[in-house]
Enzyme design. Structure first.
Site, PDB file in Angstrom:
ATOM      1  N   ASP A   6      83.709  18.057   4.972  1.00 21.25           N
ATOM      2  CA  ASP A   6      84.003  16.820   4.258  1.00 21.25           C
ATOM      3  C   ASP A   6      83.450  16.936   2.847  1.00 21.25           C
ATOM      4  O   ASP A   6      82.240  17.118   2.654  1.00 21.25           O
ATOM      5  CB  ASP A   6      83.372  15.619   4.960  1.00 21.25           C
ATOM      6  N   ASN A   9      81.554  13.158  -3.264  1.00 19.90           N
ATOM      7  CA  ASN A   9      81.181  13.266  -4.673  1.00 19.90           C
ATOM      8  C   ASN A   9      79.785  13.838  -4.870  1.00 19.90           C
ATOM      9  O   ASN A   9      79.520  14.533  -5.852  1.00 19.90           O
ATOM     10  CB  ASN A   9      81.269  11.891  -5.348  1.00 19.90           C
ATOM     11  N   THR A  10      78.881  13.560  -3.930  1.00 19.04           N
ATOM     12  CA  THR A  10      77.499  14.009  -4.038  1.00 19.04           C
ATOM     13  C   THR A  10      77.176  15.142  -3.082  1.00 19.04           C
ATOM     14  O   THR A  10      76.480  16.091  -3.450  1.00 19.04           O
ATOM     15  CB  THR A  10      76.536  12.831  -3.775  1.00 19.04           C
ATOM     16  N   ASN A  11      77.684  15.053  -1.861  1.00 22.84           N
ATOM     17  CA  ASN A  11      77.394  16.052  -0.837  1.00 22.84           C
ATOM     18  C   ASN A  11      78.662  16.572  -0.177  1.00 22.84           C
ATOM     19  O   ASN A  11      79.684  15.886  -0.134  1.00 22.84           O
ATOM     20  CB  ASN A  11      76.489  15.471   0.263  1.00 22.84           C
ATOM     21  N   VAL A  13      79.597  17.846   3.557  1.00 22.69           N
ATOM     22  CA  VAL A  13      79.126  17.946   4.942  1.00 22.69           C
ATOM     23  C   VAL A  13      79.904  19.063   5.618  1.00 22.69           C
ATOM     24  O   VAL A  13      81.136  19.111   5.552  1.00 22.69           O
ATOM     25  CB  VAL A  13      79.327  16.620   5.697  1.00 22.69           C
ATOM     26  N   GLY A 107      91.158   6.523   0.989  1.00 27.07           N
ATOM     27  CA  GLY A 107      90.435   7.785   0.954  1.00 27.07           C
ATOM     28  C   GLY A 107      90.426   8.494   2.289  1.00 27.07           C
ATOM     29  O   GLY A 107      90.341   7.852   3.351  1.00 27.07           O
ATOM     30  N   ASP A 109      88.131  10.170   3.674  1.00 27.81           N
ATOM     31  CA  ASP A 109      86.906   9.942   4.436  1.00 27.81           C
ATOM     32  C   ASP A 109      86.962   8.646   5.225  1.00 27.81           C
ATOM     33  O   ASP A 109      86.483   8.579   6.372  1.00 27.81           O
ATOM     34  CB  ASP A 109      85.685   9.960   3.512  1.00 27.81           C
ATOM     35  N   THR A 132      77.731   8.063  -2.193  1.00 29.60           N
ATOM     36  CA  THR A 132      77.670   7.751  -3.618  1.00 29.60           C
ATOM     37  C   THR A 132      78.044   6.286  -3.837  1.00 29.60           C
ATOM     38  O   THR A 132      77.378   5.554  -4.570  1.00 29.60           O
ATOM     39  CB  THR A 132      78.620   8.665  -4.399  1.00 29.60           C
ATOM     40  N   THR A 184      54.962  -2.478  -9.886  1.00 33.41           N
ATOM     41  CA  THR A 184      56.333  -2.162 -10.306  1.00 33.41           C
ATOM     42  C   THR A 184      57.068  -1.323  -9.276  1.00 33.41           C
ATOM     43  O   THR A 184      58.226  -1.601  -8.928  1.00 33.41           O
ATOM     44  CB  THR A 184      56.322  -1.433 -11.662  1.00 33.41           C
TER      45      THR A 184
END
Length: 254
Positions: A6, A9-11, A13, A107, A109, A132, A184
């Site tokens: 899969d 955009n970031t990973n 799989v 999509g 996914d 993402t 903070t």
């Protein structure tokens, strides 16, 4: 044995399944500049860690939300094995009835997640895929995909908060002991972790009110395990949901 990938955009799989049994699941960082050979080497290294040889692969299947990488990854898989490789998209049987205005825009996914959900869980169902972006998919009790909610992912929200201010620091994504922060870092953690969890709870309430019935709620994706434990609704964590869906779709098309 089937290689399932899969592309997000970031990973990315990557996993293997044999029948309905998933042998392993791993995550790689998505590299938009990597070549076919570089991806082939990455995939081969992952397979070797789990003592799987390319000769054991009987086929492959890809879902992708990064069009520029789809063929790169498909060709990389082709360097490892000459077996058939499917790409989830037009012409591939899924068994899913998509009721959106333009089904072709949904999509891959989200399609795969919904297919897995129909196969694994009681309906109607709500699926949170937390990557993402955080997407929310709704499937009714007649196995129809009704539609989607898309909202900023946890890391996008955090990145915007830090990048858009001059004095807020980068923080780790672990929950503070209290909702009301006294420094903070804890104040930001509360705003990211607890507010994200509250958003999920609130969207479940709104969706169930709109449907007029209770739903099964499933969460998947890289950040689901960070946020879902702080939700008040009962939510099933399923890190392998997408691979399960790829397995179902592959078997429908062989």
């Amino acid at each position: 044995m089937i290689l399932a990938i899969d592309i997000g955009n970031t990973n990315i799989v990557i996993g293997c399944f044999e029948g309905s049994s998933i042998k392993f699941t791993e995550r790689l960082s998505t590299n938009h500049k990597a070549t076919e050979l570089e991806y082939a080497i990455l995939f081969k290294n992952v397979l070797e860690i789990y003592s799987v040889t390319p000769s054991q692969l009987d086929g492959g299947i890809i879902s992708s939300v990064v069009p520029s990488l789809t063929n790169v990854v498909k060709n990389a898989m082709g360097k490892l094995s000459k077996s058939r490789i499917l790409v989830v998209g037009p012409g591939v049987k899924t068994g899913l009835s998509i009721m959106t205005d333009n089904p072709g825009q949904l999509g891959a996914d989200l399609v795969v997640d919904a297919v897995a959900c129909i196969n694994e869980y009681p309906l109607p169902a709500v699926i949170f895929d937390m990557g993402t972006a955080t997407t929310i998919s709704v499937v009714d009790k007649s196995k129809n995909y009704l539609g989607t909610v898309i909202m900023p992912g946890v890391e996008i929200s955090l990145g915007s908060l830090v990048g858009g201010t001059s004095q807020l620091p980068k923080i780790s994504l672990d929950a503070p002991k209290r909702v009301i922060g006294t420094n903070t870092s804890d104040s930001m953690k509360s705003g990211i972790i607890f507010a994200s969890a509250s958003s999920i709870d609130g969207m479940i309430d709104r969706i169930e009110n709109e449907l007029g019935e209770k739903t099964t709620v499933i969460a998947t994706g890289g950040l689901a395990g960070t946020i879902v434990p702080y939700c008040r609704h009962e939510i099933i964590l399923d890190d392998e949901l997408l691979l399960k869906g790829l397995s179902v779709i592959y078997n429908k098309n062989v």
